[in-house]
Write an enzyme that holds these catalytic residues in place. Sequence first.
Site, PDB file in Angstrom:
ATOM      1  N   THR A 127      24.784  11.229   5.771  1.00 37.04           N
ATOM      2  CA  THR A 127      25.798  12.073   6.411  1.00 37.04           C
ATOM      3  C   THR A 127      27.191  11.428   6.412  1.00 37.04           C
ATOM      4  OG1 THR A 127      24.980  11.182   8.510  1.00 37.04           O
ATOM      5  CG2 THR A 127      24.218  13.371   7.899  1.00 37.04           C
TER       6      THR A 127
ATOM      7  N   ARG B 110      11.995  21.255   3.500  1.00 37.11           N
ATOM      8  CA  ARG B 110      10.948  21.910   4.289  1.00 37.11           C
ATOM      9  C   ARG B 110      11.037  23.444   4.293  1.00 37.11           C
ATOM     10  NH1 ARG B 110      11.589  18.527   9.628  1.00 37.11           N
ATOM     11  NH2 ARG B 110      13.519  17.966   8.576  1.00 37.11           N
TER      12      ARG B 110
END
Length: 426
Positions: free
Chosen positions: A85, A19
């Site tokens: 993660t 983004r």
Amino acid sequence: MKTNGNVKAVILAAGKGTRMKSEKPKVLHEIFNKPLVSWVLSACEDAGSLENIVVVGHKGEMVSEFISKNHPKSVCVEQKEQLGTGHAVSMAKEALKDFDGLVLILNGDIPLITSDSIQKFLEFHKTNNSDVTIMSAVFDNPFGYGRIVRDEKNNVKEIVEQKDCNDLQGKIQEINTGTYCLNWQKVKRFFDELKNNNSQNEYYVTDIIAWANENSFKTAAYVLENADESFGINSRAQLAEAFRIMNLRHLNKLMDEGVTIVSPENTQISPETEIGEDTIVFPNTFINGKNIIGKNCKIGPFAHLRGNCTIEDFVKIGNFVELKKSYVKSHTNISHLSYVGDAKVGSNVNIGAGTITANYNSITKEKKETIINDGVSIGSNTVLVAPVELGEKAFIAAGSVITKDVGANALGLTRCPQKEIKNYVK
Ligand code: UD1
Ligand code: CA
């Protein structure tokens, strides 16, 4: 720096940051000239982390290069594919193989986290005899974050990601900041048992809470006092917001310490800038990088300090003055329209309007030093071509281009004699 015993940190920084719409990896985007990941690393270093292991992936060479130059206590490990993660943390397993202490895990895109909060978090982990502690925060709008699910006794049960939340869980305002503390040797086994049975098919580090509970390890959640600190950067708008918060936080601290900031909304001062009591900072001043500014100075309006500047007491840096990598001694005035870079400026110096240190040779790319000794007086519109030294109390005539040293008490002047051509206009 505090010592918190045996603590190391793992910083997750392998993501692309889609983004941001950028050629640059997200964690290298800067606030006050310092990359996001660097703010996180500094906070860990200040909290006493012995070593930081940074997990890099997308454009990892760029991140590693920055880190090896700027953070000697940090090492990088590569995550070739970004599978989540939890998978990212497992890349640090080798580096932590024999480590018998606490491992902090933090996201590399949360530049507002403070060493103070990390220290409180570590203290909380220890006093609770916890094996896995998570740092949470309470948000008015928790959308997008993993939610902290607690049981009837208020113990943390699990973390549920936004995309996996049911309606009830979606309403929980306590969120996961992405910061964890683990008793490494006890719980590292979790990273061999990672599963990706969730809506994103990723290996989540967040599953460690439910796993630890199932395996009878002690879990706890520490609620961050100031939720702002967990603000994560995913877009340019959030980058600007983090800059605004970091700036305001530092301006408030400076004001508490006795600095007058005439107009906080029009002033930017890097958190790595110290300023002494009774100094006044006038509007539209921008101070970047690391600087020390003394007491009773006047800075701005419209001053630009670019870093590595030390300014002693009673100095005036006026409007449209740019200062870079310079030392300025007390009672000196640089009042208007000057550029002073790579310079040592003595005390009681007066630098006239429009004085420029020509410190950079754009062909050789070299930067050279200008030395201006105590009591020097420089007339307006002077160019000092570095390397050059002006002796004590030297006097430089306005409009001079100084390419050679000028001795103490001497007049330096390079000026065409004025001509007058009679009746020229007629
Ligand atoms: C994560 C947490 C979420 C929490 C939020 C806080 C998980 C599954 N979710 O969500 O509970 O509320 O952070 O901001 O952990 N990364 C890697 N390798 C990977 C994936 C990610 O290094 O394979 C890095 C990213 O670069 C980033 C960090 O890990 O720095 C967090 O990843 P991100 O995808 O932003 O997680 P969130 O969805 O925000
Ligand atoms: Ca994120």
